[in-house]
Motif scaffolding. Sequence first.
Motif, PDB file in Angstrom:
ATOM      1  N   SER A  77       0.837  -1.193   0.000  1.00 22.90           N
ATOM      2  CA  SER A  77       0.000   0.000   0.000  1.00 22.90           C
ATOM      3  C   SER A  77       0.876   1.247   0.000  1.00 22.90           C
ATOM      4  O   SER A  77       1.872   1.319   0.723  1.00 22.90           O
ATOM      5  N   THR A  86       0.072  -5.756   0.457  1.00 21.93           N
ATOM      6  CA  THR A  86      -1.386  -5.682   0.381  1.00 21.93           C
ATOM      7  C   THR A  86      -1.941  -6.528  -0.763  1.00 21.93           C
ATOM      8  O   THR A  86      -3.121  -6.863  -0.751  1.00 21.93           O
ATOM      9  N   LEU A  87      -1.116  -6.871  -1.739  1.00 21.46           N
ATOM     10  CA  LEU A  87      -1.578  -7.679  -2.860  1.00 21.46           C
ATOM     11  C   LEU A  87      -0.477  -8.643  -3.285  1.00 21.46           C
ATOM     12  O   LEU A  87       0.609  -8.220  -3.672  1.00 21.46           O
ATOM     13  N   TYR A  89       0.179 -12.448  -5.448  1.00 23.51           N
ATOM     14  CA  TYR A  89      -0.317 -13.520  -6.304  1.00 23.51           C
ATOM     15  C   TYR A  89       0.553 -14.746  -6.127  1.00 23.51           C
ATOM     16  O   TYR A  89       1.738 -14.643  -5.808  1.00 23.51           O
ATOM     17  N   ARG A 103      -5.109 -14.828  -5.778  1.00 17.45           N
ATOM     18  CA  ARG A 103      -4.899 -13.423  -5.442  1.00 17.45           C
ATOM     19  C   ARG A 103      -5.264 -13.226  -3.978  1.00 17.45           C
ATOM     20  O   ARG A 103      -6.395 -13.484  -3.571  1.00 17.45           O
ATOM     21  N   GLU A 105      -5.479 -10.352  -1.142  1.00 19.81           N
ATOM     22  CA  GLU A 105      -5.462  -8.906  -0.966  1.00 19.81           C
ATOM     23  C   GLU A 105      -5.823  -8.548   0.464  1.00 19.81           C
ATOM     24  O   GLU A 105      -6.869  -8.941   0.975  1.00 19.81           O
ATOM     25  N   GLN A 106      -4.921  -7.812   1.108  1.00 22.64           N
ATOM     26  CA  GLN A 106      -5.143  -7.359   2.472  1.00 22.64           C
ATOM     27  C   GLN A 106      -6.015  -6.113   2.422  1.00 22.64           C
ATOM     28  O   GLN A 106      -5.608  -5.088   1.905  1.00 22.64           O
TER      29      GLN A 106
END
Length: 178
Positions: A77, A86-87, A89, A103, A105-106
Amino acid sequence: MKKYAFLLPLLIFPALINASSNKSTAIYSDKHGLKMIVTEESDSFARQITANTPGKGRKQALENYINSLLKAHAVYSQHESHEKPTLVYQIQANQEGTIVATRSEQGRYGVQIGNRSLPVYGIHYDLESDCSWQEQLCWVFYPSSHQQKERWLEIAYAPRVIGELTEGVSLLIRNLQK
């Protein structure tokens, strides 16, 4: 002596051509006896893996390499200071010829996890990618027959890495199609 000076370039030129046409090769091996042959002609590490890994281990080696790139270049982020990305894969190739991209994602309310499957049979293995300096992201497009480009895998802005990631996924698709 001066009249033979013009012969010197003629004698040296063929030697220079032969020296430049020989591709430099280096062989590395680890404690388990696994050898990697590195040549100048290879343009990516993913191609080196494909060239130097036996057929049965190639899929796993490519998958591990791709996942290491995805993890090393995960998206953090920009507005908050997080120790965790935060992301992120992760991909997994199965025996049925499908690549599953997970995926993670936080978000504000916890981690959201989603999977997207890519059946590799019947698709072209040349993938497209792009980067946006404004968004500070790079991505690989989902291979489909539609003209609309849809983001499939995203990493933090790293134009050189996205090319290597795209090459690795393309080679994995090719490997699964065999």
